[in-house]
Structures are given as C-alpha cells and as structure tokens.
Design a protein around this motif. Structure first.
Motif, PDB file in Angstrom:
ATOM      1  N   SER A 207       1.017  -1.088  -0.213  1.00  0.00           N
ATOM      2  CA  SER A 207      -0.184   0.362   0.363  1.00  0.00           C
ATOM      3  C   SER A 207       1.231   1.019   0.193  1.00  0.00           C
ATOM      4  O   SER A 207       2.100   1.137   0.352  1.00  0.00           O
ATOM      5  N   LYS A 223      -3.314   4.290  -1.416  1.00  0.00           N
ATOM      6  CA  LYS A 223      -2.952   3.254  -3.514  1.00  0.00           C
ATOM      7  C   LYS A 223      -3.298   1.978  -2.471  1.00  0.00           C
ATOM      8  O   LYS A 223      -1.683   1.902  -2.324  1.00  0.00           O
ATOM      9  N   SER A 224      -3.705   0.642  -2.741  1.00  0.00           N
ATOM     10  CA  SER A 224      -3.201  -0.854  -2.074  1.00  0.00           C
ATOM     11  C   SER A 224      -3.596  -1.210  -3.542  1.00  0.00           C
ATOM     12  O   SER A 224      -4.740  -1.422  -4.221  1.00  0.00           O
ATOM     13  N   ASP A 225      -2.518  -2.348  -3.100  1.00  0.00           N
ATOM     14  CA  ASP A 225      -2.694  -4.029  -4.337  1.00  0.00           C
ATOM     15  C   ASP A 225      -2.491  -5.085  -2.812  1.00  0.00           C
ATOM     16  O   ASP A 225      -2.516  -6.357  -3.750  1.00  0.00           O
ATOM     17  N   ASP A 229      -8.233  -9.816  -6.040  1.00  0.00           N
ATOM     18  CA  ASP A 229      -9.599  -9.122  -6.470  1.00  0.00           C
ATOM     19  C   ASP A 229     -10.529  -9.922  -5.865  1.00  0.00           C
ATOM     20  O   ASP A 229     -11.639  -8.979  -5.738  1.00  0.00           O
ATOM     21  N   GLN A 232     -12.994  -8.256  -3.551  1.00  0.00           N
ATOM     22  CA  GLN A 232     -14.156  -7.302  -3.626  1.00  0.00           C
ATOM     23  C   GLN A 232     -15.243  -7.169  -3.779  1.00  0.00           C
ATOM     24  O   GLN A 232     -16.263  -7.028  -3.324  1.00  0.00           O
ATOM     25  N   ASN A 239     -13.967  -0.329  -0.765  1.00  0.00           N
ATOM     26  CA  ASN A 239     -12.920  -0.500  -2.198  1.00  0.00           C
ATOM     27  C   ASN A 239     -11.841  -0.681  -1.636  1.00  0.00           C
ATOM     28  O   ASN A 239     -11.323   0.128  -0.969  1.00  0.00           O
ATOM     29  N   LYS A 241      -9.165  -1.316  -3.471  1.00  0.00           N
ATOM     30  CA  LYS A 241      -7.748  -0.638  -3.791  1.00  0.00           C
ATOM     31  C   LYS A 241      -7.921   0.431  -3.826  1.00  0.00           C
ATOM     32  O   LYS A 241      -6.184   1.551  -3.967  1.00  0.00           O
ATOM     33  N   GLU A 242      -8.117   1.545  -3.033  1.00  0.00           N
ATOM     34  CA  GLU A 242      -8.690   2.809  -2.622  1.00  0.00           C
ATOM     35  C   GLU A 242      -9.483   3.998  -2.170  1.00  0.00           C
ATOM     36  O   GLU A 242      -9.938   2.915  -1.279  1.00  0.00           O
TER      37      GLU A 242
END
Length: 721
Positions: A207, A223-225, A229, A232, A239, A241-242
């Motif tokens: 992140s 911002k995160s990864d 996926d 989600q 969210n 991802k963000e």
C-alpha cells in the motif's frame, strides 16, 4: 564609548565548529555536498585517496573578494531562500548560518581550496587550522567555474565498506535530481541513485499512503494492491484498491494537549496549525505474510518483489535533517504500537502499523515551515511545540490508513467465518465413512479423489483453527493488558475506600460535632449574623453545611465502590432487567441531582447473567453523559424485545459528539479515543466489548442532537409478554 569585537583563534573555531560540531564524518561530508548544491553545481565528485579527499564541483565558485568577505567571515552567509542554477532551475538553498565550511576540520587537519568564479581569476585558499592564506592561483586557469577542495591528513580511514555506507547515507539524505553525486576511490566508482523509487503498489509496496497538509486540512490518499481482487466481490461497501479522506485538522485535534506538555484551547490550535505551515508525506507499507495468512485473509502477495529498508526520513527541501535520516523512530511508531498492540483482525482493538512495516519520507520547507527550527549544529530540529504538532498530524494521517486496512481485514475474516460455517454443514465422503454408510473399498475413483480433497481440507482447517486460536489468545492478551491497568487502579481505589469506610461515622459526625461545639460556646448565633456571613469564604455555617453534604456524597461513592467489587456480583443468576436498570438509575440519581432519567422498559424480561455486566455498560454510558455535559442532563433508556433479541435505546439531551466523530461515530469505540482532557478513552471500548460478550452488537450511534446509541444483546433465559 569604544566599540569592541571578539577575537578568536583559528584552531579554536575549527575544534568547536568543526570537529565537535559534526557528530559523524558522514555528516561532515554531507555538509560539503550541501555547499556544492547551494553553489548551483550540476555534479560533485568525492574522490578518496589513501590519506586525502578531493571534493570537486562545477558550481558558481568564489572570487578573491568572496573568500575574504564571506568565506572568512564566521556566521555570515549570502544565501537566501531560492536561486536559479545554471540550468535555469530553481533551487531552495540548504545553508544560511555560515558555519558549514568547518566540516572540513572534522575530516582532515589541512585543506587547500581552489575556486573560480566566471570572469574572475582562480583563487587558492589554504589552512592548517592555525593560520589561513589566500592568493591568486595562476597555474590553474583551465576551467570556467567551480570549486575543488583538497583535504589532507584525513582523521578517518575510508575503505570500500565505509564508502558503501557513505553511499547509502547520502542516497537517503539527498532528495533531488538537479545535482549528481559520485564517489570515487581505487576500484570504486559509483554515481548515487534515488533512494526512494516511484511508488508502485504490488511492486515495491503493498500500500502507498500519501498525506498532504494544506491550509489547515489533512488529505489522505491510499492506493493498495494488498488483497486479491476476488475479495472485492464480498466487500461491496469498501473499495479495497483506493481510499481517500479529508478533514480539518483542528477538528481531529480537539483537546490536544501535546501529551500534557501544554494547555491548548481551540483558538490556540488553529493558530498553531496555521503557523506550522503546509507539508506532505509519502509512505510505503509492506510486510511478509505467512502462507496460511495469505490464503486466510486473501492477501495477493506473501511479499512484494522489492522491499524498501524501514525508516522514515525527514527532508527539508533537497536534504534530510541528519538526525532524522530514517535510523531513529522519530514518529514514535513503536510507542504507538505498544500503546495499542491489537492485531488487525481484532474485533474492537485498534491496529497500529509497526516500525518494520513502513518506509517513507516527510517533506517540509525552509520558508513554509520556519518554526521547525534547526539546532545550531544543523544535526536535528528543536523539538518545540511545532515539532510535536508535526508528529501528531502525521500520526492522524496514519490512523486513517490503519482504520481503512483493518476494516478490510475484519470484513474478510467475518466473511470467511460465515463461509466456513456453511461449508461445514454439507455432506461429504468422510461423514459417510464414519457413519458406516459406505466402505473405503467401495469408493469409486471420483469418490477417492474427493476423499483425498476432503482430507486436505481438514488439514487446512486444522491449521486455520490453530491460527484462529492464536489470534484469540493475542486478542485476549490485548484486552487483559488494558483491563489490568483499570483493575489495578480499581484495587487502589478499593483499598483507600476500605480505610475511609472504617472511619465513615467519624467523618460524617465531625461536622455535627463542630456545629454543636460552636453552639455550646455561644458562637453559632453570632456566626450566622450578616456581619459574619457576608463573605462566602468566611461564612462558617455555610462552609460546614457544604462540607457535611460533600462528605455524605463521598461516603455514598465509597459504599458504591465496595459494593461493586463484591464477589457475589460476578456470579451469574436470574435477573429482572427492569429492576436492575432501575437500581442502576437510583444509584446515579443519589450521586448526581442534576441528572434525570426517563425509563421505558418492557416488563418480564429475565436475564441469566451476573450483575456486573449491565452495570458496566450503563455506568460507562451514564458517566460519559455526565462528564461531557454541564448543567441538567436528561437520559432516556428504552428496552424492548424484537426478533428474539433485547433492543436497547440510550439517549441524552447533551451536546452530542465532538466534530471529529460526527461523520464517523463508531470511532468512539476504539481504545484511547477521547476528546476530554485527561480522558483515557476506554469507556466506550469497554461498553462495546461487553456487548459483544453478550452475543450482541451496536446497531447505530448518533451525536447530532444529544448522544444516542442503539444496541442489542442475545443473552437471555426467558422473556415475558
């Protein structure tokens, strides 16, 4: 009157401002690099030989007059805030005190300096720190501008390993691209690169957190990864991802007292925030997850391909402050984690990022943040109130990231638990074998494969159960740590209460004895005349009456403390809910006549629990209502049964929640959240934990028109009509 000026020996200046002023050789080298940067150089070479060092740059150089009037004038500097370099780029200059040149004395015992300014002749200056000389150097005219410094008789040995350490130090310290830095020695020739790369989530961090402080507002962008996926799909409200957050800092800092160092009101905070100025920060969050946790919490990576070294650097424009170069925990990250050591999976505890999980930097500006002042040796900051405010605001930004990440992990954990509950109910081959509905020899090829899969699932389930038990242990250890603190305080109070209780009759009767003695001495009637009652602080009858009333109240409180610590209060039994709440209310009304209660409680609700549980919930709620509001307070408590749960609606007519909690009221459930000076911030956390222990949940919290909390519990034995 004759004007006098100080005279000081060269070797004393060299010792005090050079050898003793710079804490390390690396800090002294950095000072020379800064001088090259301020001179507008596009490159600087540090060439190390066996006993000498040559520092060469292509900056603007110095003339003979510059040497005489500026270089030799201790404490004088011609450096302003900003200059345009030879590439027409703006540079914010790092120096201003006129003492950085004495870094040379830290490094060596003799120096020769050659410098050339455009359209001027080359100048040679040399010193052994006892005497200094300057002259025009006619044999060195093959350059247009720059400075070349030869330092002889080095005080330290610079071997390859030491040069590598210097490289890392300078890379961390220098935060610009306008000037290249090269370190040269025998078999060593390295040009420094940027220490912090461009942030790429999933590549060099899980992140990325960006903080901007502008015009008194805190902006947080994450911002995160970190998570798959797939997660989600079952987290529609988050969210993954963000995340973005924006809030006025004065709202978040309500009742900030600088850890007890200062008494600061709201107006002062606004003024301090404005005086501190704007700044920014960038953080790279990363950690190594276990394989089990990777599957359990939908982590996308065990660890990213690139992992930055831990540490937070504080940059003032192009250079860091050397005591804040990432080697010390100046943001107190470890202290924050010790204060709130909960894991991210904890239901109610607040997770805090650990020092070894984060790297990054904070950027301040020489002109924008003038009250973040250097120490005289330029090796750190004066840790004044503005420094502590800087640290506190950064901590607020990190808290938003921590809450965001913890909300994702809690939601994933909850989903996995419900998913596991459903899958465990399905029929399978193992169940058939155990119930003797079939035999292993009778299984088809497909069923054999299914059996192997089920055995593997059991192994994974066992590992997960072990992990869950460890988490539970960690969660309870965290809860116990906090509650042990409160229990210790409670035992101290109870010990003192026993001592007062033994003398309670003496305390109460003392005021009666004083009044009777004054009557026996024929003084009571005199003391009640206007002449002796005109001044309140000397009105003895009034003072005695107030003392008597206060002592009766103290004795009631002591009785309550001792009563609530009795062993039998912790033994489960059948309890009439309406009667219990009426007892709680009766106790509070006896101690606080400014509090009134409206009760609407359904009859016939009988619980099987110990008295202390509901006392804990309502004592904390009522205490909050009293402490947060002055004047008369009206508290309404409604209790009904709905869908086999007991619904509680608690409301007071006070001022409601502080601004910082209005939009996100559930923050008050986190430990150490308080806007009251001296508050421990554990009351609502205790309420929430107690409700969860009764298989309940808090349904809503509202703080706009007074304070309102609605919650339910499922612990009951019978419910009447």
């Amino acid at each position: 009157m004759r004007k006098l000026t100080y005279k000081i020996e060269d070797h004393v200046i060299a010792k005090v401002l050079g050898i003793q002023n710079f804490t390390t050789d690396e800090a002294a080298v950095l000072e020379l690099v800064k001088n090259a940067y301020d001179a507008g150089a596009t490159k600087v070479d540090l060439s190390f030989f066996e006993s000498s060092l040559v520092v060469k740059d292509d900056g603007k150089g110095m003339s003979l007059e510059d040497i005489k009037n500026l270089w030799m004038h201790v404490g004088k500097s011609d450096k302003g805030y900003l200059e345009v370099d030879q590439n027409n780029e703006n540079r914010i200059l790092s120096g201003s005190k006129g003492i950085g040149r004495f870094a040379l004395a830290r490094l060596g015992s003799c120096v020769k300096l050659y410098s050339k300014k455009k359209s001027f002749e080359t100048v040679k200056w040399e010193t052994d720190w006892n005497e200094s000389y300057v002259e025009i150097e006619e044999n060195k005219s093959d350059w247009s501008n720059g400075t070349e410094i030869h330092i002889y008789d080095l005080r330290s040995v610079w071997r390859k390993r030491r040069l590598e350490q210097l490289k890392v130090f300078l890379e961390r310290t220098y935060n610009d691209s306008k000037m290249s830095i090269r370190i040269i020695s025998e078999n060593y020739n390295v040009t420094l690169s940027n220490y912090f790369p461009k942030p790429e989530v999933g590549i060099n961090c899980k992140s990325y957190i960006h903080l901007d402080i502008k015009s008194g507002e805190l902006f947080v962008n994450v911002k995160s990864d970190e998570f798959n996926d797939y997660a989600q799909s079952f987290l529609p409200d988050i969210n993954i991802k963000e995340f973005e957050f924006k809030q006025n800092i004065n709202v978040l800092l309500s009742n900030w007292d600088n850890d007890g160092r200062d008494s600061i009101d709201e107006g002062d905070i606004n003024k301090l925030i404005d005086e501190l100025g704007d700044f920014s920060a960038e953080f790279f969050f990363n950690f190594k997850a276990s394989k089990n946790d990777k599957a359990k919490y939908e982590y996308k990576y065990t660890v990213t391909d690139t992992v930055l070294s831990k540490g937070i650097v504080l940059y003032r424009n192009a250079f860091s402050l050397s005591s804040y170069d990432g080697n010390k925990d100046w943001l107190n990250l470890n202290a924050r984690a010790r204060k709130s050591p909960a894991a991210a999976t904890h239901e109610t505890g607040a997770w805090r990022v650990r020092e070894n999980q984060i790297a990054g930097f904070v950027c301040i500006d020489k002109e924008e943040n003038p009250l973040l002042q250097d120490l005289s040796n330029r090796q750190g900051l004066d840790e004044n109130i503005y420094y502590h405010l800087l640290v506190e605001v950064i901590s607020l930004g990190l808290k938003e990231f921590e809450r965001y990440r913890q909300s994702i992990i809690r939601a994933i954990k909850k989903h996995k638990e419900s998913e596991q509950g459903v899958s465990s109910k399905t029929d399978n081959i193992i169940t058939k074998l155990l119930s003797k509905k079939c035999k292993v020899q009778e299984l088809s090829d497909i069923e054999e494969k299914q059996l192997l899969s089920e055995i593997q699932d059991l192994k994974e389930s066992l590992r997960a159960r072990i992990g869950t038990e460890r988490e539970a242990q960690a969660r309870y250890e965290y809860d116990v740590r906090l509650l042990n603190v409160l229990a210790t305080i409670g035992m101290k109070v109870a010990t003192g209460a026993h001592e007062i209780y033994n003398d309670r009759n003496h305390y109460i009767s003392s005021y009666d004895n004083i009044e009777n003695a004054l009557k026996d001495y024929d003084m009571w009637d005199i003391l009640q005349t206007p002449e002796y009652t005109r001044i309140s602080t000397k009105n003895i009858p009034k003072i005695i009456e107030k003392g008597r009333s206060s002592m009766k109240r103290i004795v009631r409180i002591i009785d309550t403390v001792l009563q609530k610590s009795e062993v039998q209060r912790f033994i489960p039994k059948s309890v009439d809910l309406k009667g219990l709440i009426e007892d709680i209310v009766r106790q509070w009304k006896a101690d606080y006549n400014r509090v009134n209660f409206n009760l609407d409680i359904q009859n016939g609700i009988v619980l099987n629990l110990s008295d202390d549980v509901l006392w804990t919930i309502f004592d904390n709620l009522i205490l909050n209502s009293i402490q947060q509001n002055s004047g008369n307070v009206i508290i309404t408590i409604e209790v009904t049964v709905k869908n086999n749960t007991i619904q509680f609606n608690y409301h007071d007519n006070g001022k409601g929640l502080a601004k910082k909690y209005l939009a996100r009221p559930r923050l008050i459930l986190e430990p150490h959240e308080s806007t009251r000076n001296g508050g421990h911030g554990l009351g609502m956390w205790i309420v929430y934990n107690t409700i969860l222990s009764l298989r309940g949940e808090i349904d809503s919290i509202d703080g706009y028109n007074g304070f309102n909390i609605i919650f339910h519990i499922r612990e009951m034995s019978s419910i009447g009509n």
